[in-house]
Enzyme design. Structure first.
Site, PDB file in Angstrom:
ATOM      1  N   HIS A 140      -5.412   4.657 -17.001  1.00 59.23           N
ATOM      2  CA  HIS A 140      -4.569   3.933 -16.048  1.00 59.23           C
ATOM      3  C   HIS A 140      -4.494   4.687 -14.720  1.00 59.23           C
ATOM      4  O   HIS A 140      -4.671   4.102 -13.649  1.00 59.23           O
ATOM      5  CB  HIS A 140      -3.166   3.732 -16.637  1.00 59.23           C
ATOM      6  CG  HIS A 140      -2.196   3.128 -15.677  1.00 59.23           C
ATOM      7  ND1 HIS A 140      -1.943   1.774 -15.628  1.00 59.23           N
ATOM      8  CD2 HIS A 140      -1.438   3.691 -14.702  1.00 59.23           C
ATOM      9  CE1 HIS A 140      -1.058   1.539 -14.663  1.00 59.23           C
ATOM     10  NE2 HIS A 140      -0.732   2.683 -14.087  1.00 59.23           N
ATOM     11  N   GLU A 141      -4.242   5.990 -14.790  1.00 62.71           N
ATOM     12  CA  GLU A 141      -4.118   6.782 -13.560  1.00 62.71           C
ATOM     13  C   GLU A 141      -5.448   6.842 -12.807  1.00 62.71           C
ATOM     14  O   GLU A 141      -5.493   6.713 -11.579  1.00 62.71           O
ATOM     15  CB  GLU A 141      -3.616   8.197 -13.885  1.00 62.71           C
ATOM     16  CG  GLU A 141      -2.161   8.239 -14.335  1.00 62.71           C
ATOM     17  CD  GLU A 141      -1.223   7.555 -13.337  1.00 62.71           C
ATOM     18  OE1 GLU A 141      -1.349   7.810 -12.128  1.00 62.71           O
ATOM     19  OE2 GLU A 141      -0.373   6.759 -13.772  1.00 62.71           O
ATOM     20  N   HIS A 144      -6.137   3.737 -10.776  1.00 63.09           N
ATOM     21  CA  HIS A 144      -5.509   3.686  -9.450  1.00 63.09           C
ATOM     22  C   HIS A 144      -6.438   4.332  -8.408  1.00 63.09           C
ATOM     23  O   HIS A 144      -6.568   3.841  -7.289  1.00 63.09           O
ATOM     24  CB  HIS A 144      -4.182   4.459  -9.443  1.00 63.09           C
ATOM     25  CG  HIS A 144      -3.006   3.690  -9.980  1.00 63.09           C
ATOM     26  ND1 HIS A 144      -2.627   2.459  -9.481  1.00 63.09           N
ATOM     27  CD2 HIS A 144      -2.106   3.987 -10.960  1.00 63.09           C
ATOM     28  CE1 HIS A 144      -1.539   2.045 -10.138  1.00 63.09           C
ATOM     29  NE2 HIS A 144      -1.217   2.948 -11.045  1.00 63.09           N
ATOM     30  N   GLU A 204      -0.401  -2.253 -10.024  1.00 63.29           N
ATOM     31  CA  GLU A 204      -0.078  -1.749 -11.351  1.00 63.29           C
ATOM     32  C   GLU A 204      -0.807  -2.544 -12.435  1.00 63.29           C
ATOM     33  O   GLU A 204      -1.369  -1.992 -13.372  1.00 63.29           O
ATOM     34  CB  GLU A 204       1.437  -1.799 -11.603  1.00 63.29           C
ATOM     35  CG  GLU A 204       2.188  -0.644 -10.988  1.00 63.29           C
ATOM     36  CD  GLU A 204       1.644   0.718 -11.424  1.00 63.29           C
ATOM     37  OE1 GLU A 204       1.164   0.848 -12.565  1.00 63.29           O
ATOM     38  OE2 GLU A 204       1.678   1.639 -10.614  1.00 63.29           O
TER      39      GLU A 204
HETATM   40 ZN   LIG Z   1       0.330   3.005 -12.335  1.00 62.08          ZN
END
Ligand SMILES: [Zn+2]
Length: 275
Positions: A140-141, A144, A204
């Protein structure tokens, strides 16, 4: 800047500001505004990362750090391989990947700065629990960073704050202030690069989606991702609620979407192999 121009830029109408200001996120194809050169933001992030390394207590748990690096390496490789095979320019080409494990059990957090500078706080390992769980958070990170969400956010801030700042940023004025921040604590430093500012909902959701894809391509079991969010939700009621939750709200929404995407992604993005 007049109002019409402002609105066009903000809505990413892809008008020309004298520089190439618009592109789209690979895989999701969402259009995004990019006014700030990625290389400058990455350079600023790298400087802040060095300072974080000096100020924080880094863990001496070599096994745990090696596990983080191993997951990261697999993701780096599968992301590059995926884009190469799909004939899409690899968005991580200019990245200089690096991983640290910060020894702080009270902090349940993890982040990836633009350009691939990653930090895991030992506190979040209580929530991630296992390799697939840790891979889910890292995926997830990393997503980004791959989707250049920080470049996009910084570009929007420039537009919102007044057009003259664009010149300042492009000439390096704004970004060079980091050189004068040696006395600043870690929180101050990380605030400068926006680590504590939540990304918007679309970003997100995009990071959730791309994170699942990168984890799956790297051979991890992405069915663990929903369980991570359940554990985050539970930990929120505990003694040391996860800092991760302040930038990643509404787990119920995410859990629903993530579980809807999971089987499709498992099928569509199986572990990628070289050759
Ligand atoms: Zn996030």
């Amino acid at each position: 800047m007049d109002r019409r121009l402002f609105l066009q830029v903000l809505g990413c109408g892809c008008i020309s500001l004298g520089i190439s200001s618009c592109s789209s996120v690979p895989i999701t194809d969402r259009k995004q505004l990019k006014l700030i050169p990625e290389s400058k933001l990455n350079a600023q992030a790298a400087q802040i990362y060095e300072k974080v390394k000096k100020k924080e207590k880094l863990s001496d748990d070599i096994n745990q750090l090696n596990q983080i690096k191993e997951i990261g390496k697999k993701m780096e490789n599968s992301i590059s391989m995926y884009f190469d095979k799909s004939n899409i320019q690899d968005p991580t080409l200019g990245f200089d990947w690096e991983y640290i494990l910060i020894d702080n059990k009270k902090v349940k957090n993890a982040w990836c700065m633009p350009g691939g500078k990653i930090a895991i706080y030992s506190g979040i390992l209580e929530v991630t629990k296992n390799t697939d769980g840790l891979a889910a958070v890292m995926g997830h990170e990393i997503a980004h960073a791959v989707a250049k969400h920080s470049v996009e956010r910084a570009s929007r801030n420039v537009v919102i704050n007044v057009a003259t700042q664009i010149t300042d940023v492009l000439s390096g004025g704004k970004l060079s202030t980091v050189n004068r921040t040696t006395g600043m604590n870690t929180v101050g430093l990380l605030t400068q690069i926006g680590i504590f500012n939540p990304f918007n909902r679309k970003q997100e959701s995009e990071a959730d989606y791309l994170g699942l894809i990168f984890s799956s391509l790297s051979g991890y079991d992405i069915r663990e991702t929903v369980k991570i969010w359940e554990r985050m939700k539970k930990a929120k009621k505990g003694k040391d609620p996860p800092q991760f939750m302040s930038t990643h709200p509404s787990p119920d929404n995410r859990i629903k979407k993530i579980s809807d995407w999971t089987s499709e992604i498992v099928w569509q993005y199986p572990p990628i192999k070289s050759s």
